[in-house]
Design an enzyme around this catalytic site. Structure first.
Site, PDB file in Angstrom:
ATOM      1  N   THR A 152       0.883  -1.159   0.000  1.00  0.00           N
ATOM      2  CA  THR A 152       0.000   0.000   0.000  1.00  0.00           C
ATOM      3  C   THR A 152       0.924   1.213   0.000  1.00  0.00           C
ATOM      4  OG1 THR A 152       0.101  -0.091   2.395  1.00  0.00           O
ATOM      5  CG2 THR A 152      -1.835  -1.038   1.392  1.00  0.00           C
ATOM      6  N   ARG A 203     -13.701  -7.956  -1.852  1.00  0.00           N
ATOM      7  CA  ARG A 203     -12.794  -8.072  -0.708  1.00  0.00           C
ATOM      8  C   ARG A 203     -12.447  -6.675  -0.180  1.00  0.00           C
ATOM      9  NH1 ARG A 203      -7.059  -6.370   0.091  1.00  0.00           N
ATOM     10  NH2 ARG A 203      -6.328  -7.628   1.847  1.00  0.00           N
ATOM     11  N   VAL A 204     -12.457  -6.518   1.143  1.00  0.00           N
ATOM     12  CA  VAL A 204     -12.207  -5.217   1.762  1.00  0.00           C
ATOM     13  C   VAL A 204     -10.810  -5.201   2.379  1.00  0.00           C
ATOM     14  CG1 VAL A 204     -12.942  -3.602   3.556  1.00  0.00           C
ATOM     15  CG2 VAL A 204     -14.652  -4.815   2.189  1.00  0.00           C
ATOM     16  N   ASP A 242      -7.579  -3.666   4.645  1.00  0.00           N
ATOM     17  CA  ASP A 242      -7.359  -3.039   5.958  1.00  0.00           C
ATOM     18  C   ASP A 242      -7.116  -1.539   5.829  1.00  0.00           C
ATOM     19  OD1 ASP A 242      -4.099  -2.447   6.429  1.00  0.00           O
ATOM     20  OD2 ASP A 242      -4.598  -3.830   4.819  1.00  0.00           O
ATOM     21  N   GLY A 253       1.154  -4.492   3.913  1.00  0.00           N
ATOM     22  CA  GLY A 253       1.462  -5.922   3.894  1.00  0.00           C
ATOM     23  C   GLY A 253       0.197  -6.724   3.657  1.00  0.00           C
TER      24      GLY A 253
END
Length: 317
Positions: free
Chosen positions: A180, A208-209, A211, A230
């Protein structure tokens, strides 16, 4: 509120397995340092923490080497869906968007939502907000990410994630973990803020969500601020960012809070990294993965973690 503090800044462009070569390290270093230089000068001019965070995230989202904004990875159906969030430690206000498509800078939507009664929006709501804000439609696809997806499609998506950095050499060889981008800031008034943005894992199931649009991966209070990168599921399982921030709030030093949290994570066989600042200007970073692509300004100079491959879990200054 503390007045005229020395501002501090730390950013990341992902965490995972090693970069393909020294060329990759040099190019990533240049990309990260360019962001550090611009955002730090913004802070010296008196910019508010959240404003500096947004600018740093925009610059990283616009760099096709990283997995956010332009250069985001493709999901299993070949579409790009991005997520981002912003948290202002002074107001303790979290806002974000989940699985938004066809915008250049998802962090701008998160910024707009800071003052909204509805502060986290999913795909349809995010698209509607982008229309209301009159944000022009944008195609974030790059040739490298398309090649990566096509190569993986031939193998029936056996890899769980795409390469941590977009490099031509990695398209066929990488089994690197996904990343990210993130920015953590302490401004001249002692205010903390954090932003995190991602294109997702790559090849994932639709819906899909990440973090990155949850407090688990992006959290700040008046005491500390943390951005994670990660394996998103590992970050969520550890509730990593709030865990570190709460430990600092409860009296632990940032160094000790990071050390304890990453020791627990290693025992649980997690795969991730994090960057952090506290209200006194301490800077810390940690990883259970092989590398962490982070750079920081400690008030005197710029440094980075790109060649930090030792066994220790946490670094600080």
């Amino acid at each position: 509120m503390k007045l005229h503090m020395q501002p501090k800044l730390i950013i990341h462009g992902g965490a995972g397995s090693s970069l393909h070569g020294k060329g990759g390290v040099d190019i990533v270093r240049r990309s990260l340092y360019k962001v550090i230089e611009e955002v730090y000068s913004l802070l010296l001019s008196g910019a508010r923490a959240s404003e500096a965070v947004v600018r740093g995230c925009q610059m990283l989202e616009d760099d096709p080497r990283f997995n956010s904004g332009t250069g985001s990875v493709l999901q299993s159906d070949g579409q790009i869906r991005m997520s981002a969030s912003l948290m202002d430690g002074t107001t303790q206000s979290f806002s974000g968007v989940i699985n938004v498509s066809r915008v250049q800078n998802p962090i701008e939507l998160a910024q707009f939502l800071q003052n909204s009664p509805d502060r986290v929006l999913s795909d349809y709501g995010s698209a509607e907000l982008a229309r209301e804000m009159q944000i022009p439609s944008y195609n974030a696809l790059t040739e490298l990410r398309l090649q990566e997806w096509m190569q993986e499609r031939q193998d029936n998506f056996k890899r769980t994630m795409a390469g941590v950095v977009a490099e031509p050499e990695l398209v066929e060889t990488s089994n690197a973990r996904r990343g990210t981008i993130g920015v953590v800031v302490l401004d001249t008034h002692g205010r903390l803020a954090v932003g995190t943005s991602t294109g997702g894992k790559g090849f994932e199931r639709i819906g899909r969500v990440s973090d990155s649009a949850m407090p688990a991966g992006n959290y700040a209070t008046i005491n500390a601020a943390v951005s994670c990168t990660g394996i998103g599921e590992d970050i969520i399982d550890e509730c990593l960012a709030p865990k570190i921030v709460i430990r600092v709030t409860d009296g632990m030093s940032l160094k000790d809070a990071m050390q304890r949290s990453f020791s627990e994570a290693k025992n649980h066989k997690r795969d991730f990294g994090a960057i952090a600042l506290d209200a006194d200007g301490a800077i810390a970073w940690g990883k259970t993965s092989e590398v962490l692509l982070a750079a920081y300004h400690d008030g005197e100079k710029i440094n980075d973690t790109l060649e930090w491959t030792g066994e220790e879990l946490v670094g600080y200054c």
